[in-house]
Design a protein around this motif. Structure first.
Motif, PDB file in Angstrom:
ATOM      1  N   ASN A  59      -4.343   3.055   0.071  1.00 59.24           N
ATOM      2  CA  ASN A  59      -4.062   2.435  -1.224  1.00 59.24           C
ATOM      3  C   ASN A  59      -2.700   2.922  -1.721  1.00 59.24           C
ATOM      4  N   ASN A  60      -1.655   2.251  -1.248  1.00 56.60           N
ATOM      5  CA  ASN A  60      -0.287   2.630  -1.597  1.00 56.60           C
ATOM      6  C   ASN A  60       0.464   1.358  -1.988  1.00 56.60           C
ATOM      7  N   LYS A  61       0.981   1.346  -3.226  1.00 53.83           N
ATOM      8  CA  LYS A  61       1.624   0.124  -3.721  1.00 53.83           C
ATOM      9  C   LYS A  61       2.824  -0.299  -2.872  1.00 53.83           C
ATOM     10  N   ASP A  62       3.443   0.657  -2.171  1.00 54.08           N
ATOM     11  CA  ASP A  62       4.573   0.314  -1.313  1.00 54.08           C
ATOM     12  C   ASP A  62       4.136  -0.467  -0.073  1.00 54.08           C
ATOM     13  N   LEU A  63       2.836  -0.428   0.218  1.00 56.27           N
ATOM     14  CA  LEU A  63       2.312  -1.098   1.409  1.00 56.27           C
ATOM     15  C   LEU A  63       1.659  -2.448   1.105  1.00 56.27           C
ATOM     16  N   TYR A  64       1.427  -2.750  -0.177  1.00 52.76           N
ATOM     17  CA  TYR A  64       0.667  -3.948  -0.532  1.00 52.76           C
ATOM     18  C   TYR A  64       1.229  -5.224   0.089  1.00 52.76           C
ATOM     19  N   GLN A  65       2.551  -5.380  -0.014  1.00 59.11           N
ATOM     20  CA  GLN A  65       3.187  -6.600   0.466  1.00 59.11           C
ATOM     21  C   GLN A  65       3.016  -6.759   1.975  1.00 59.11           C
ATOM     22  N   MET A  80      10.423  -6.145  12.039  1.00 54.26           N
ATOM     23  CA  MET A  80      11.868  -5.992  12.235  1.00 54.26           C
ATOM     24  C   MET A  80      12.695  -6.743  11.198  1.00 54.26           C
ATOM     25  N   TYR A  81      12.129  -7.827  10.631  1.00 55.56           N
ATOM     26  CA  TYR A  81      12.931  -8.666   9.738  1.00 55.56           C
ATOM     27  C   TYR A  81      12.313  -8.874   8.355  1.00 55.56           C
ATOM     28  N   LEU A  82      10.997  -9.086   8.291  1.00 57.71           N
ATOM     29  CA  LEU A  82      10.387  -9.432   7.008  1.00 57.71           C
ATOM     30  C   LEU A  82      10.034  -8.202   6.175  1.00 57.71           C
ATOM     31  N   ASP A  83       9.580  -7.146   6.823  1.00 53.09           N
ATOM     32  CA  ASP A  83       9.313  -5.875   6.140  1.00 53.09           C
ATOM     33  C   ASP A  83       9.762  -4.773   7.095  1.00 53.09           C
ATOM     34  N   TRP A  91       6.082 -15.871   2.626  1.00 55.07           N
ATOM     35  CA  TRP A  91       6.009 -14.441   2.292  1.00 55.07           C
ATOM     36  C   TRP A  91       5.730 -14.214   0.813  1.00 55.07           C
ATOM     37  N   LEU A  92       4.630 -13.536   0.516  1.00 50.64           N
ATOM     38  CA  LEU A  92       4.221 -13.289  -0.862  1.00 50.64           C
ATOM     39  C   LEU A  92       4.952 -12.095  -1.451  1.00 50.64           C
ATOM     40  N   SER A  93       5.186 -12.153  -2.744  1.00 48.92           N
ATOM     41  CA  SER A  93       5.894 -11.081  -3.433  1.00 48.92           C
ATOM     42  C   SER A  93       5.002  -9.856  -3.593  1.00 48.92           C
ATOM     43  N   LYS A 140      -8.391   0.586  -9.217  1.00 47.24           N
ATOM     44  CA  LYS A 140      -7.087   0.362  -9.822  1.00 47.24           C
ATOM     45  C   LYS A 140      -6.030   0.675  -8.790  1.00 47.24           C
ATOM     46  N   LYS A 141      -5.117  -0.242  -8.599  1.00 48.56           N
ATOM     47  CA  LYS A 141      -4.132  -0.088  -7.558  1.00 48.56           C
ATOM     48  C   LYS A 141      -3.083   0.974  -7.877  1.00 48.56           C
ATOM     49  N   ASP A 142      -2.968   1.344  -9.171  1.00 48.89           N
ATOM     50  CA  ASP A 142      -1.937   2.327  -9.491  1.00 48.89           C
ATOM     51  C   ASP A 142      -2.445   3.759  -9.460  1.00 48.89           C
ATOM     52  N   GLY A 143      -3.776   3.935  -9.399  1.00 43.88           N
ATOM     53  CA  GLY A 143      -4.273   5.294  -9.420  1.00 43.88           C
ATOM     54  C   GLY A 143      -5.419   5.575  -8.498  1.00 43.88           C
ATOM     55  N   GLY A 144      -6.082   4.547  -8.025  1.00 43.97           N
ATOM     56  CA  GLY A 144      -7.210   4.735  -7.128  1.00 43.97           C
ATOM     57  C   GLY A 144      -8.454   5.191  -7.858  1.00 43.97           C
TER      58      GLY A 144
END
Length: 216
Positions: free
Chosen positions: A72-78, A138-141, A191-193, A208-212
């Motif tokens: 659960n890491n917001k940097d990985l959601y996308q 390699m290109y999208l993320d 590609w979703l934001s 909650k995605k910001d705190g778990g």
């Protein structure tokens, strides 16, 4: 009888395409025979089952769902959401194309080799999946450029192993690579934001995605 005859007529392969497929069979057979004389390719064939499992659709789908659940890491959601969509898209497209084309898998020179439940050959789903994943990473993320060589080596080994394992013809692998590129381009468009990805994960979880922490 007329209906049966009409059905058989529709299934006839055009002469030019039939000739191309025959050449593909011959070239693939020669490639497999000659590959056994090259140490590197012989090694890929020896470890073909490992490469097969490493890019199996069910393994990737189950593994990715576990990855989403455990990390659960917001940097990985996308990356998590878009790759999940891409994996599902790949499974659907490969199944649809195989059902339409209905090309039979090669008959292994070693008759004792396992053919598996999937009897259709074109395109190679392992190849399309590997190429698509490489495009995403390699290109999208993008991952670190230092990880590009092992990623490219993995994609190459997976693709070549499908031929050496006699699960696919060369044209099947080329078709799979083309499909993987198409899927990568399609994901570039779809590609979703970050915010949309977070919203999707929020709707699928009580956390909650910001705190778990759990909602109270």
């Amino acid at each position: 009888m007329d209906l049966l005859g009409a059905k058989e007529e529709k299934r006839q392969v055009p002469k030019m395409l039939k000739q191309i497929l025959q050449y593909d069979v011959q070239i693939t057979k020669k490639f497999v025979e000659n590959a056994m004389k090259i140490t590197a390719l012989r090694s890929i064939r020896t470890h073909a089952k490992l490469f097969e499992v490493s890019c199996h659709g069910i393994v990737w789908l189950a593994g990715w769902l576990s990855f989403i659940w455990l990390f659960n890491n917001k940097d990985l959601y996308q990356l998590q959401v878009n790759t999940l969509i891409a994996l599902i898209l790949d499974i659907i497209l490969v199944a649809a194309i195989k059902a339409f084309v209905r090309r039979r898998r090669p008959v292994p020179m070693n008759k004792l080799m396992e053919l598996g439940p999937d009897k259709f050959s074109f395109p190679s789903g392992h190849t399309s999946r590997a190429v698509m994943i490489a495009i995403i990473l390699m290109y999208l993320d993008p991952i670190s450029i230092f990880l590009y060589p092992p990623l490219i080596a993995w994609v190459t080994a997976v693709s070549v192993s499908r031929v050496l394992q006699e699960r696919h013809y060369i044209l099947d692998v080329i078709g799979g690579a083309g499909l993987g590129i198409f899927e990568g381009l399609l994901m570039y468009i779809l590609w979703l934001s970050q915010s949309t990805s977070a919203s999707i994960l929020s709707s699928l979880s009580d956390e909650k995605k910001d705190g778990g922490e759990y909602h109270v």
